[in-house]
Design a protein around this motif. Structure first.
Motif, PDB file in Angstrom:
ATOM      1  N   ALA A 150      32.450  11.437  59.795  1.00  0.00           N
ATOM      2  CA  ALA A 150      31.274  10.861  59.604  1.00  0.00           C
ATOM      3  C   ALA A 150      30.890   9.451  59.842  1.00  0.00           C
ATOM      4  N   LEU A 151      31.876   8.908  59.624  1.00  0.00           N
ATOM      5  CA  LEU A 151      31.558   7.258  60.258  1.00  0.00           C
ATOM      6  C   LEU A 151      31.211   7.341  61.887  1.00  0.00           C
ATOM      7  N   LEU A 152      32.112   8.234  62.709  1.00  0.00           N
ATOM      8  CA  LEU A 152      31.711   8.433  63.791  1.00  0.00           C
ATOM      9  C   LEU A 152      30.356   8.803  64.352  1.00  0.00           C
ATOM     10  N   MET A 153      29.959  10.011  63.705  1.00  0.00           N
ATOM     11  CA  MET A 153      28.608  10.469  63.673  1.00  0.00           C
ATOM     12  C   MET A 153      27.516   9.530  63.063  1.00  0.00           C
ATOM     13  N   GLY A 154      27.632   8.594  62.283  1.00  0.00           N
ATOM     14  CA  GLY A 154      26.819   7.601  61.888  1.00  0.00           C
ATOM     15  C   GLY A 154      26.717   6.632  62.931  1.00  0.00           C
ATOM     16  N   SER A 155      27.637   6.534  63.563  1.00  0.00           N
ATOM     17  CA  SER A 155      27.605   5.228  64.514  1.00  0.00           C
ATOM     18  C   SER A 155      26.976   5.847  65.869  1.00  0.00           C
ATOM     19  N   GLU A 156      27.196   6.970  66.068  1.00  0.00           N
ATOM     20  CA  GLU A 156      26.169   7.628  67.281  1.00  0.00           C
ATOM     21  C   GLU A 156      25.030   7.602  66.899  1.00  0.00           C
ATOM     22  N   LEU A 157      24.473   7.911  65.793  1.00  0.00           N
ATOM     23  CA  LEU A 157      23.339   8.207  65.134  1.00  0.00           C
ATOM     24  C   LEU A 157      22.363   6.779  65.307  1.00  0.00           C
ATOM     25  N   VAL A 158      23.388   5.732  64.962  1.00  0.00           N
ATOM     26  CA  VAL A 158      22.619   4.262  64.884  1.00  0.00           C
ATOM     27  C   VAL A 158      22.503   3.861  66.490  1.00  0.00           C
TER      28      VAL A 158
END
Length: 560
Positions: A315-323
């Motif tokens: 979830a953190l990695l996906m959030g990082s990619e989204l931002v």
């Protein structure tokens, strides 16, 4: 478009009407039961006497959980009802337990984990079904249970009395929804894997990993549906396959995520590392079970912790990619994951609170929705990839296609020439030049000149195929590449081509004549490609001069 939409609505409406009509007619004829297997069974759930340690409880209702230490035996007793003689089979679920059954203190059945030498067999939750002795009615049934697994020590499942076919039907009915989910997912997984093997339009391995993930999940669901005993009786498979599928699911999921979601190489490497971690846990789990150090179910606690951490990291990695990357794939997948995450959380709660009857129920629903979304997404991706591939193929075809003749152009010639040269075997080059093209253009128009060039290419193709591949390499220059180096073959093809041209010349007002040069390329003889090409070109030029001289001589004779 309006007609298509109206037709679609009509078809859907007719299908709904058909289903409702069938259901109505079926309900009108519901009095007769034509099933081969009936539900002729009785659940012995009430009025049990329970004994464990110094304690005894009366009028207990099953299923029940007792406060019993692992490895401690406990008993459940009941007086069998006065039922028909054909209800003479007993069915119960042994949840990783040893079970001994007595009838009026006489042992009638024993189901215990066998002692093994070498590799230790796993404890397994199994269905136990056996036939009762004659005149069992009114006698006392006693179950003596024992489990070394803390989660199941003290647990007593339902006990059912009935006909053997009815009890089998009961088992299958309990796991029917899981079996349907298994069939759907397993079939989808096989089709996706087959597609990944046969398809050349997808550059990565996303379909392979997705197919393996779906199949692993389907096998896990089948096992948790308690139906494996319908297909096999192997203790290792029945007792261990669920636990082996979990790390495989985690590994394939991580690899699929690496291929489809993340853009940053760092995140891709983390997913690759996570996949290796799951494989390490799989091997470690098998070794610990094999040596009898830790049972599958005991190491599963560690596995769920790893999964929980993995979900957070993911979830953190996906959030990082989204931002950072504005990654739309991550945004879309986050929505899909929310469905699966809820089912995984509910699954974990059921596991840690020992509500094993609900095991896999949440994941069945979540998996169907999740994989349905993933497969839809993958289909759309493939559709886009296929369209892009078609465009690339079209551009590639145009890059190697001569606009005028519709045949191969100079770029195709240079490509194929290099391919033949790299094979390091001799091949033949034929160069051709259309004589008097300027004369045709000046006197009959450029349209006639273009027609002459097209006619020459057609005649070449018809005469030299399949031994040679034809190309237009310049304005009035053509080439042929032949893997055959036999002089007889090329002579016959040239004679045939000249025959075709002579026949075509009778239908036009201008001459159709070519100059030809040919020789065999051998890397041992020709180290310099430019010199070889010039050599063949000179042969063609010599042939042009010779034919020009022949025409002058012929003209002079005709004048005389």
């Amino acid at each position: 478009m309006k007609i298509e939409k109206r037709s679609k609505r009509i078809v859907i409406s007719l299908m709904v009407l058909f289903i409702l009509t069938v259901l109505f007619l079926a309900s009108a004829n519901s009095e007769e039961d034509l099933r081969i297997v009936g539900e002729n069974s009785i659940i012995l759930s009430d009025n049990w006497t329970i004994r464990y340690g110094d304690s005894q409880e009366q009028a207990v209702r099953l299923p029940v959980d007792l406060d019993v230490e692992p490895g401690t035996a406990y008993e459940a007793l009941i007086v069998l009802p006065n039922v028909a003689n054909q209800l003479d089979y007993l069915l119960l679920r042994a949840s990783m337990q040893d079970v001994v059954v007595y009838l009026d203190d006489q042992e009638i059945h024993r189901a215990e984990k066998p002692e093994t030498q070498g590799i230790v067999s796993p404890v397994a939750s199994t269905w136990i079904m056996f036939k009762l002795p004659r005149d069992f009615q009114g006698k006392t049934l006693k179950l003596v249970l024992k489990s070394d697994i803390a989660a199941f020590s003290g647990h007593i499942n339902k006990v059912i009395l009935g006909e053997d076919s009815s009890l089998i039907y009961y088992v299958f009915k309990q796991g029917f929804s899981g079996f349907i989910v298994f069939l759907v997912l397993f079939t989808m997984g096989l089709l996706v894997i087959l597609f990944s093997i046969l398809s050349k339009s997808v550059a990565d391995n996303r379909f392979l990993y997705l197919g393996l993930l779906v199949i692993a999940t389907s096998i896990w669901i089948l096992s948790e549906a308690r139906l494996l005993q319908f297909f096999m009786g192997n203790r290792y498979i029945i007792g261990g396959i669920s636990y082996l599928m979990v790390p495989l699911m985690g590994s394939f999921f991580s690899l699929y995520a690496k291929e489809t979601i993340f853009v940053e190489q760092r995140n891709k490497r983390l997913m690759q590392l996570m996949a290796w971690l799951y494989l390490f846990l799989l091997i470690a789990t098998m070794i610990l079970q094999g040596f009898g150090i830790s049972a599958f179910i005991e190491t599963m606690n560690i596995m769920f912790v790893v999964i929980f951490v993995n979900v957070i990291v993911f979830a953190l990695l996906m959030g990082s990619e989204l931002v950072k990357q504005k990654n739309q794939n991550a945004k879309q997948f986050f929505k899909y994951m929310s469905v699966l995450s809820i089912s995984v959380i509910l699954e974990g709660i059921a596991f840690f609170t020992n509500h094993f009857d609900y095991t896999s129920v949440f994941l069945r629903i979540g998996s169907l929705i999740f994989f349905g979304l993933l497969l839809t997404d993958s289909y759309l991706y493939f559709k886009r990839s296929l369209q892009s591939q078609k465009e690339r193929d079209l551009y590639e075809a145009l890059a190697y296609k001569d606009v005028l003749t519709g045949g191969n152009n100079r770029a195709a010639f240079e490509r194929d020439f290099e391919i033949l040269r790299n094979k390091e075997v001799p091949f033949r080059l034929v160069l051709l030049d259309l004589n008097e093209l300027k004369y045709i253009n000046d006197n009959y128009g450029h349209g006639s000149g273009d027609d002459a060039l097209k006619t020459l290419y057609t005649m070449m193709h018809d005469a030299f195929m399949p031994e040679g591949v034809c190309y237009r390499v310049g304005g009035d220059e053509f080439a042929i590449l032949m893997e055959s180096t036999e002089k007889t073959t090329v002579k016959l093809s040239i004679l045939q081509m000249r025959k075709y041209l002579k026949r075509a010349e009778s239908h036009v007002e201008y001459p159709l004549e070519v100059a030809i040069g040919t020789d065999v390329y051998d890397a041992k003889t020709w180290s310099n490609l430019t010199k070889f090409y010039h050599h063949v070109d000179q042969q063609m030029y010599a042939d042009k001069l010779e034919r020009k001289q022949m025409r002058k001589t012929k003209f002079a004779i005709e004048v005389q």
